[in-house]
Motif scaffolding. Structure first.
Motif, mmCIF file in Angstrom:
data_model
loop_
_atom_site.group_PDB
_atom_site.id
_atom_site.type_symbol
_atom_site.label_atom_id
_atom_site.label_comp_id
_atom_site.label_asym_id
_atom_site.label_seq_id
_atom_site.Cartn_x
_atom_site.Cartn_y
_atom_site.Cartn_z
ATOM 1 N N ASP A 1 -18.593 0.990 0.124
ATOM 2 C CA ASP A 1 -18.962 1.118 -1.286
ATOM 3 C C ASP A 1 -17.701 1.010 -2.145
ATOM 4 N N SER A 2 -17.795 1.392 -3.414
ATOM 5 C CA SER A 2 -16.599 1.454 -4.253
ATOM 6 C C SER A 2 -15.680 2.564 -3.745
ATOM 7 N N THR A 3 -14.432 2.538 -4.156
ATOM 8 C CA THR A 3 -13.495 3.609 -3.798
ATOM 9 C C THR A 3 -14.065 4.965 -4.214
ATOM 10 N N THR A 4 -14.609 5.000 -5.406
ATOM 11 C CA THR A 4 -15.138 6.254 -5.935
ATOM 12 C C THR A 4 -16.233 6.817 -5.030
ATOM 13 N N VAL A 5 -17.172 5.984 -4.644
ATOM 14 C CA VAL A 5 -18.281 6.449 -3.806
ATOM 15 C C VAL A 5 -17.772 6.832 -2.411
ATOM 16 N N ASP B 1 -1.662 14.544 -11.397
ATOM 17 C CA ASP B 1 -1.356 13.189 -11.849
ATOM 18 C C ASP B 1 -2.059 12.145 -10.981
ATOM 19 N N ASN B 2 -2.970 12.575 -10.134
ATOM 20 C CA ASN B 2 -3.705 11.608 -9.331
ATOM 21 C C ASN B 2 -4.630 10.803 -10.247
ATOM 22 N N PHE B 3 -5.076 9.662 -9.745
ATOM 23 C CA PHE B 3 -5.957 8.773 -10.507
ATOM 24 C C PHE B 3 -7.225 9.543 -10.914
ATOM 25 N N PRO B 4 -7.728 9.287 -12.127
ATOM 26 C CA PRO B 4 -8.876 10.069 -12.615
ATOM 27 C C PRO B 4 -10.036 10.165 -11.623
ATOM 28 N N THR B 5 -10.424 9.050 -11.027
ATOM 29 C CA THR B 5 -11.610 9.101 -10.164
ATOM 30 C C THR B 5 -11.404 10.086 -9.007
ATOM 31 N N ASP B 6 -10.206 10.151 -8.466
ATOM 32 C CA ASP B 6 -9.920 11.077 -7.368
ATOM 33 C C ASP B 6 -10.088 12.524 -7.845
ATOM 34 N N ARG B 7 -9.540 12.804 -9.039
ATOM 35 C CA ARG B 7 -9.643 14.172 -9.573
ATOM 36 C C ARG B 7 -11.094 14.515 -9.929
ATOM 37 N N LEU C 1 -4.461 13.089 -1.589
ATOM 38 C CA LEU C 1 -3.316 12.573 -2.352
ATOM 39 C C LEU C 1 -3.310 11.051 -2.306
ATOM 40 N N SER C 2 -2.648 10.458 -3.293
ATOM 41 C CA SER C 2 -2.439 9.012 -3.273
ATOM 42 C C SER C 2 -1.148 8.703 -2.535
ATOM 43 N N HIS C 3 -1.187 7.709 -1.664
ATOM 44 C CA HIS C 3 0.029 7.305 -0.954
ATOM 45 C C HIS C 3 1.059 6.779 -1.947
ATOM 46 N N ALA D 1 1.658 6.608 -6.068
ATOM 47 C CA ALA D 1 1.168 7.120 -7.347
ATOM 48 C C ALA D 1 0.847 5.967 -8.291
ATOM 49 N N TYR D 2 -0.341 5.995 -8.899
ATOM 50 C CA TYR D 2 -0.770 4.837 -9.704
ATOM 51 C C TYR D 2 0.092 4.667 -10.943
ATOM 52 N N ARG D 3 0.725 5.731 -11.393
ATOM 53 C CA ARG D 3 1.536 5.628 -12.597
ATOM 54 C C ARG D 3 2.988 5.235 -12.248
ATOM 55 N N TRP E 1 -5.949 10.379 2.547
ATOM 56 C CA TRP E 1 -5.005 9.582 1.744
ATOM 57 C C TRP E 1 -5.737 8.488 0.992
ATOM 58 N N ASP E 2 -5.403 8.317 -0.284
ATOM 59 C CA ASP E 2 -5.890 7.204 -1.078
ATOM 60 C C ASP E 2 -4.820 6.109 -1.037
ATOM 61 N N LEU E 3 -5.186 4.972 -0.462
ATOM 62 C CA LEU E 3 -4.215 3.884 -0.250
ATOM 63 C C LEU E 3 -4.381 2.756 -1.267
ATOM 64 N N CYS E 4 -5.054 3.031 -2.388
ATOM 65 C CA CYS E 4 -5.359 1.955 -3.348
ATOM 66 C C CYS E 4 -4.141 1.131 -3.733
ATOM 67 N N HIS E 5 -3.007 1.790 -3.982
ATOM 68 C CA HIS E 5 -1.814 1.057 -4.426
ATOM 69 C C HIS E 5 -0.825 0.773 -3.307
ATOM 70 N N SER E 6 -1.264 0.927 -2.059
ATOM 71 C CA SER E 6 -0.357 0.549 -0.974
ATOM 72 C C SER E 6 -0.978 -0.435 0.013
ATOM 73 N N GLY F 1 -9.243 3.011 0.338
ATOM 74 C CA GLY F 1 -8.372 2.104 -0.416
ATOM 75 C C GLY F 1 -9.175 1.001 -1.064
ATOM 76 N N CYS F 2 -8.590 0.427 -2.108
ATOM 77 C CA CYS F 2 -9.220 -0.665 -2.858
ATOM 78 C C CYS F 2 -8.989 -1.994 -2.156
ATOM 79 N N THR F 3 -9.855 -2.962 -2.405
ATOM 80 C CA THR F 3 -9.586 -4.316 -1.899
ATOM 81 C C THR F 3 -9.375 -5.325 -3.031
ATOM 82 N N TYR F 4 -9.491 -4.902 -4.272
ATOM 83 C CA TYR F 4 -9.300 -5.876 -5.362
ATOM 84 C C TYR F 4 -7.896 -5.814 -5.955
ATOM 85 N N LYS F 5 -7.055 -4.932 -5.412
ATOM 86 C CA LYS F 5 -5.678 -4.850 -5.902
ATOM 87 C C LYS F 5 -4.808 -5.799 -5.065
ATOM 88 N N TYR F 6 -4.015 -5.282 -4.118
ATOM 89 C CA TYR F 6 -3.140 -6.170 -3.341
ATOM 90 C C TYR F 6 -3.892 -6.952 -2.263
HETATM 91 C C1 LIG Z 1 -7.747 1.671 -8.522
HETATM 92 C C2 LIG Z 1 -7.934 3.053 -7.998
HETATM 93 C C3 LIG Z 1 -9.218 3.571 -7.788
HETATM 94 C C4 LIG Z 1 -10.420 2.755 -8.184
HETATM 95 O O1 LIG Z 1 -11.646 3.277 -7.834
HETATM 96 P P1 LIG Z 1 -12.932 2.350 -7.984
HETATM 97 O O2 LIG Z 1 -14.051 3.147 -7.496
HETATM 98 O O3 LIG Z 1 -12.674 1.089 -7.225
HETATM 99 O O4 LIG Z 1 -13.080 2.012 -9.449
HETATM 100 C C5 LIG Z 1 -9.314 4.834 -7.227
HETATM 101 N N1 LIG Z 1 -8.211 5.554 -6.909
HETATM 102 C C6 LIG Z 1 -6.968 5.076 -7.115
HETATM 103 C C7 LIG Z 1 -5.774 5.889 -6.738
HETATM 104 C C8 LIG Z 1 -6.797 3.824 -7.682
HETATM 105 O O5 LIG Z 1 -5.572 3.349 -7.909
#
Ligand SMILES: *Cc1c(COP(=O)(O)O)cnc(C)c1O
Length: 430
Positions: A108-112, A140-146, A189-191, A193-195, A218-223, A241-246
């Motif tokens: 599903d999406s990262t969020t789900v 400071d984690n990404f909003p969806t994670d928090r 935690l995010s591997h 940090a998105y910021r 671990w959230d690997l979205c940015h790694s 982790g995301c697949t639409y980033k790297y």
């Molecule tokens: C991009 C990103 C997401 C995105 O979540 P979606 O469900 O794909 O919108 C989640 N967490 C982190 C840390 C991200 O960088």
């Protein structure tokens, strides 16, 4: 935090423009930059960490999928390959993040997926020990994670233990050691940090969480796809982790999840659907979860949304993650040198842009953030010129450097334009 010294010193003669030309000429991965769609008005794309560029081969790839797999095989393709596709792609992504086969899936999406894995983890922990009522995450984690953690904590009557992360670096091992205890159920935690782009100390933090009896997600979205990770070797429990980033899977391509083999039979995820059932086509009266990775699926896999991802995996496998990381380091070091030439020195004392990312080295991921109060307006002006970074509230411009699709020349052009736009905004405002 400002950075003490640049990873690459700006050359005295010719500046970073000349250096960019040298680096592009010597780049062993240079040929790949023209394998991506580069049409349109964009002259500098600095946001490949947020949405990777499409491969130029995709029209042909999609046509083949529509005419062949979908149009030709029709429903037979489910049996022939699509039922296994979440796991086949998962194994290939797993190889990039240090996971042996059978532990990663595309879903599903990262969020789900975060929701499913956070719930599965805390439910198992609470069942084993009702005193494990805390979920640890940083502010400071990404909003969806928090937000997911906030929701699950409310559903389960749990408490969130917040780590206060330095927004210009990230969560440290010591902070995790101080936050975990016999009350810890899960740490998320995010591997990277998105910021700030800070790379957390994944093996040592995982070990510290385990020492306290917690599970580590671990959230690997940015790694994923840009920084090698060793999930199995570090004994990580869960990852997403995301697949639409790297991984350039395209807008809305599904996320991947990782569940360590040893946990697969004992964790139960909350979105019970037919695709996660032990006997998918048994059409049984009650839900009985598959005890392997399939138990983490819910509904029909988004096959169409994985066509571009598969194409990009082929390229990444051919190049190798180590070479990708090497170029990522060269790009971030170069971007810092260009910032030092075009952006950081300008302005009055107290009104200078600040590099809000870690110094060159193992804690720096594949993007940098620069901050200045004018950057909301500056970024809007840059977008009009086809210089595409992204603005992150309150005052940051993020410069994301996707190694396979980014040239040093476009980084130079974009950062020079950033300096120019900053000066133009200062003139306009005064
Ligand atoms: C991009 C990103 C997401 C995105 O979540 P979606 O469900 O794909 O919108 C989640 N967490 C982190 C840390 C991200 O960088």
């Amino acid at each position: 935090m400002t950075t003490a010294d640049p990873g690459i010193a700006a050359p005295a003669d010719g500046g970073t423009a000349a250096l960019a030309a040298q680096l592009d000429a010597a780049d062993p991965l240079a040929a790949h930059t023209s394998a991506f769609v580069r049409d349109g008005d964009v002259v500098s794309y600095l946001d490949g960490n947020s949405l990777g560029r499409p491969l130029a081969s995709l029209p042909e790839r999609f046509a083949g999928f529509i005419e062949g797999d979908w149009g030709g095989r029709l429903i037979r393709a489910w049996d022939e390959q699509w039922m296994e596709r979440p796991f086949a792609l998962g194994d290939r992504i797993g190889a990039l993040v240090g996971a042996a086969a059978g532990q990663a899936f595309v879903g599903d999406s990262t969020t789900v997926l975060l929701y499913k894995l956070v719930r599965a983890a805390v439910d198992a922990q609470l069942k084993a020990d009702p005193a494990r009522t805390e979920i640890v995450i940083d502010d400071d984690n990404f909003p969806t994670d928090r937000f997911i953690v906030e929701g699950v904590a409310a559903e389960r009557g749990m408490t969130i233990r917040w780590i206060e992360a330095d927004p210009a670096s990230g969560v440290t091992l010591q902070q995790v050691q101080e936050a975990v205890s016999e009350r810890t159920a899960l740490v998320l935690l995010s591997h990277v940090a998105y910021r700030s782009g800070f790379v957390a100390d994944l093996p040592d933090i995982t070990a510290a969480v385990h020492e306290a009896g917690g599970l580590m997600l671990w959230d690997l979205c940015h790694s994923a796809g840009v920084i090698p990770t060793e999930l199995d070797a570090a004994g990580v429990d869960l990852a997403v982790g995301c697949t639409y980033k790297y991984l350039n899977g395209g807008p809305g391509s599904p996320a991947f999840g990782y569940v360590a083999q040893r946990l697969q039979g004992s964790l139960a995820q909350p979105i019970q659907g037919w695709m996660g059932a032990a006997d998918v086509f048994g059409m049984e009266r009650e839900y009985r979860a598959a005890r392997d990775l399939r138990g983490f699926l819910s509904g029909t896999p988004p096959v169409l949304a994985t066509v571009a991802l598969e194409a990009m995996l082929e390229v990444i496998e051919q190049v190798g993650i180590a070479a990708i990381r090497e170029k990522s380091i060269a790009l971030t070091d170069f971007a810092e040198a260009a910032l030092r030439e075009h952006v950081l020195p300008h302005g009055e004392e107290g009104d200078r842009a600040v590099l809000a990312s870690p110094p060159a080295g193992p804690h720096r991921g594949s993007h940098l953030t620069v901050t200045h109060p004018s950057f909301s307006a500056v970024n809007a002006a840059l977008w009009e010129q086809g210089v595409i970074g992204d603005f992150r509230a309150p005052d940051g411009i993020r410069i994301g450097l996707s190694p396979l699709s980014t040239t040093f020349a476009e980084v130079e052009l974009g950062i020079a334009a950033l300096g120019e736009a900053m000066r133009a905004e200062r003139r306009r405002a005064s």
